[in-house]
Design a protein around this motif. Structure first.
Motif, PDB file in Angstrom:
ATOM      1  N   ASP A 296      -3.323  -9.461  12.740  1.00 53.24           N
ATOM      2  CA  ASP A 296      -1.883  -9.737  12.761  1.00 53.24           C
ATOM      3  C   ASP A 296      -1.083  -8.546  13.268  1.00 53.24           C
ATOM      4  O   ASP A 296       0.040  -8.699  13.735  1.00 53.24           O
ATOM      5  N   VAL A 297      -1.620  -7.340  13.112  1.00 58.18           N
ATOM      6  CA  VAL A 297      -0.855  -6.135  13.453  1.00 58.18           C
ATOM      7  C   VAL A 297      -1.405  -5.416  14.675  1.00 58.18           C
ATOM      8  O   VAL A 297      -0.718  -4.617  15.292  1.00 58.18           O
TER       9      VAL A 297
ATOM     10  N   MET B 218       0.819  -1.229   0.000  1.00 55.51           N
ATOM     11  CA  MET B 218       0.000   0.000   0.000  1.00 55.51           C
ATOM     12  C   MET B 218       0.846   1.270   0.000  1.00 55.51           C
ATOM     13  O   MET B 218       0.450   2.282  -0.569  1.00 55.51           O
TER      14      MET B 218
ATOM     15  N   MET C  86      -4.558 -11.134   5.576  1.00 59.33           N
ATOM     16  CA  MET C  86      -4.513  -9.674   5.600  1.00 59.33           C
ATOM     17  C   MET C  86      -4.871  -9.091   4.232  1.00 59.33           C
ATOM     18  O   MET C  86      -4.578  -9.706   3.201  1.00 59.33           O
ATOM     19  N   MET C  87      -5.476  -7.900   4.228  1.00 56.90           N
ATOM     20  CA  MET C  87      -5.750  -7.204   2.967  1.00 56.90           C
ATOM     21  C   MET C  87      -4.472  -7.171   2.132  1.00 56.90           C
ATOM     22  O   MET C  87      -3.376  -7.035   2.677  1.00 56.90           O
TER      23      MET C  87
ATOM     24  N   LEU D 167      -5.144   0.485   9.970  1.00 53.14           N
ATOM     25  CA  LEU D 167      -3.942  -0.229   9.537  1.00 53.14           C
ATOM     26  C   LEU D 167      -2.748   0.728   9.431  1.00 53.14           C
ATOM     27  O   LEU D 167      -1.645   0.410   9.866  1.00 53.14           O
ATOM     28  N   SER D 168      -2.994   1.917   8.850  1.00 59.17           N
ATOM     29  CA  SER D 168      -1.912   2.906   8.723  1.00 59.17           C
ATOM     30  C   SER D 168      -1.322   3.229  10.094  1.00 59.17           C
ATOM     31  O   SER D 168      -0.108   3.249  10.270  1.00 59.17           O
TER      32      SER D 168
ATOM     33  N   LYS E  61       0.619   0.308  11.570  1.00 59.19           N
ATOM     34  CA  LYS E  61       1.926   0.088  10.949  1.00 59.19           C
ATOM     35  C   LYS E  61       2.942   1.142  11.376  1.00 59.19           C
ATOM     36  O   LYS E  61       4.100   0.828  11.631  1.00 59.19           O
TER      37      LYS E  61
ATOM     38  N   MET F 137       0.377  -5.528   4.641  1.00 59.59           N
ATOM     39  CA  MET F 137       1.523  -5.840   5.499  1.00 59.59           C
ATOM     40  C   MET F 137       2.455  -6.778   4.745  1.00 59.59           C
ATOM     41  O   MET F 137       2.023  -7.827   4.282  1.00 59.59           O
TER      42      MET F 137
ATOM     43  N   LYS G 230       3.973   0.303  14.826  1.00 60.97           N
ATOM     44  CA  LYS G 230       4.797  -0.896  14.878  1.00 60.97           C
ATOM     45  C   LYS G 230       6.263  -0.560  14.571  1.00 60.97           C
ATOM     46  O   LYS G 230       7.176  -1.117  15.166  1.00 60.97           O
TER      47      LYS G 230
END
Lengths: 441, 113
Positions: free
Chosen positions: B96-97, A302, A352-353, B63-64, B67, A357, B70
């Motif tokens: 997962d994140v 992404m 995951m999309m 998600l952004s 990440k 990741m 992380k």
């Protein structure tokens, strides 16, 4: 509102008028006030005029004076020429129309000819002519021509001036009139530019949408019926899908949904679809959903796709074993309706999309396909609908809807689409909707 | 769409989202949300109990943020999602994140760790 004496309802004014009315009679008082007001108004107007005529005289333009009175016309023309206007003159009548037809004028000074009102007649003609109607017309009226002025304004004249003219007032009015005309011209040019650009954008969007549609596969009838419907929520959608035979015994089926919709989403969607369609990933076995999903995840991070990711459901059906192997990158479950009435099966795989990741794993699932089963693969736009009461429709409500399709006739996706649209009560769909059905034999 | 700040101290931030995380909702809060989470570079709890809908653009900002955090070796903890939102989170693989918690005390304990 509360009608207290302090409130602005006119009560205090009426009260204070009464003693005067009693002394002088109300008509006389009203007439006097009117006189004072109009005198004040005139002084104020003349003051403003004086101020405004002191400004640098930047507004000039090309004028046509139409009057049968040559003397009057010549004086007026010379006067205006001294002020920088380009002036032409013409006799009233058809000659004036012909003269205007040569173009390039910014306004017209038109003498109204009493008692025939011929000028008015010409004015109507100008205002009906698409090439001339935008030209402001200022009437030149005699001192007593009230009727003709009224008729002229009604016929579309911008303003009027009474003879004899006050030169300062004349020029101020002409300038004001021209300024308005120039602004209108500018508006028209901007509008035309916007229209052209909009048209070009619409054409380009349509071309892009046609291209995306041209990538979508034709429906199949053998060896099993495959159909689809695709409804982008705007000109271009972020959904795309496809299916093809990898070899004689492996049929690939996939649907992807880029987050968001519109042009940005569609571009990524098309890029990803082309990779899936061609199976063009080096050293990759397109028969393995796990391998395909991992490779797509690696190819489309992404961060390199303007922060967009997509969900992807990818399955491979093997007729010889009647097995469907599938995997998913954040995509909602596909639904399998089996004959004989067991509960519909959600073909959901964790993952995951795509692009979300790096290094994500996409474990695949295997499912037996009994003869007569129906598989439905779709984007979340098919069921993520806001209902009339503001509640969101859910996947668990959508699945039974798939079961209402008659089993003794081929699947009719239009029926389903009508049901989905009915849930929105005539409002447009909020997201792109794609839906594929396969009727296994 | 609203953001309510419950705690924002040196060790962690705790915010609550209220409304629909669809395209329009995300547009209203995106910068502020990333400001309280990703830009803060500290463990972040996002209470989702007031979120009635989670669309793909909503997932994107979660998600952004996850990440970015992380990378700083920090955690994003999603707290108390409603069942429908939980379903979307599960299907997305975002687990997962991020940690998905259903208990405030243990979420805070994790964030302070």
């Amino acid at each position: 509102m509360d009608a207290t004496p302090e409130s602005p309802t006119g009560q205090p004014a009426r009260r204070s008028r009464r003693p005067l009315d009693q002394l002088f009679g109300s008509d006389e008082v009203a007439a006097t006030k009117k006189r004072i007001r109009s005198a004040l108004g005139r002084q104020l107007f003349e003051y403003v005029l004086e101020q405004s005529t002191d400004r640098p005289k930047t507004v000039t333009g090309r004028l046509l004076i139409v009057d049968h009175d040559r003397l009057n016309t010549d004086i007026l023309a010379r006067n205006l020429q001294r002020d920088g206007f380009a002036v032409e003159t013409e006799e009233a009548g058809p000659a004036a129309l012909a003269h205007l037809g040569r173009g390039g004028f910014d306004m017209i000074l038109w003498a109204v000819d009493l008692p025939t009102l011929k000028g008015i007649d010409m004015l109507s003609k100008i205002k009906r002519d698409p090439a001339l109607r935008h030209l402001p017309v200022v009437l030149l009226a005699g001192p007593q021509d009230t009727d003709s002025v009224v008729a002229g304004i009604e016929a579309g004249a911008e303003d009027y001036l009474r003879k004899p003219f006050n030169p300062a007032l004349l020029k101020a009015r002409i300038r004001a009139c021209m300024e308005r005309k120039f602004l209108r011209d500018q508006e028209q040019r901007l509008l035309a530019t916007i229209k052209t650009q909009q048209q070009r954008l619409d054409e380009e969007l349509k071309e892009a949408a046609d291209y995306l549609k041209s990538l979508l596969p034709a429906p199949l009838s053998e060896p099993f019926a495959v159909q689809w419907c695709f409804v982008p929520s705007s000109e271009l959608g972020g959904d795309s899908f496809g299916y093809h035979w990898i070899d004689d015994d492996h049929f690939a089926l996939y649907l992807l949904d880029v987050c968001g919709h519109g042009v940005g989403a569609a571009l990524l969607s098309v890029a990803a679809l082309n990779v899936l369609r061609s199976g063009a990933m080096q050293g990759l076995d397109p028969r393995s959903p796990q391998a395909v999903l991992s490779a797509m995840n690696q190819a489309f991070p992404m961060e390199q796709q303007n922060n967009r990711y997509f969900t992807l459901w990818y399955g491979v059906y093997q007729p010889s074993t009647r097995k469907l192997t599938y995997g998913s990158g954040g995509h909602p479950a596909a639904i399998l309706h089996q004959p004989g009435g067991p509960a519909p099966k959600k073909l959901l795989a964790r993952g995951m999309m795509i692009g979300g990741m790096p290094g994500s794993r996409y474990p695949e699932q295997v499912c037996e396909i009994p003869p007569g089963s129906r598989l439905f693969l779709f984007s979340d736009g098919a069921y993520e609908l806001t209902l009339e009461d503001g509640r969101s429709f859910t996947l668990d409500e959508f699945v039974p809807l798939l079961g209402t399709l008659p089993t003794d006739a081929p699947v009719d996706l239009d029926v389903l689409l009508t049901q989905i649209r009915a849930l929105r009560h005539g409002l447009p769909l909020e997201d792109d909707l794609s839906l594929i059905s396969i009727e296994f034999k | 769409m609203e953001i309510n700040v419950i705690t924002s101290d040196a060790t962690y931030s705790h915010i609550a989202l209220v409304g629909k995380l669809d395209i329009a909702g995300v547009g209203q809060i995106e910068n502020k949300f990333l400001g309280y989470t990703a830009a803060g570079k500290k463990n972040s709890i996002v209470d989702l109990s007031g979120v009635t809908f989670l669309g793909s653009m909503g997932l994107r900002i979660l998600l952004s943020a996850a990440k970015s955090l992380k990378q700083e070796k920090k955690k994003l903890i999603l707290l108390n999602p409603q069942p429908l939102v939980n379903e979307v989170l599960e299907a997305s693989g975002i687990g997962d994140v991020v940690a998905i918690e259903h208990d405030t005390a243990s979420a805070v304990a994790q964030a302070q760790a």
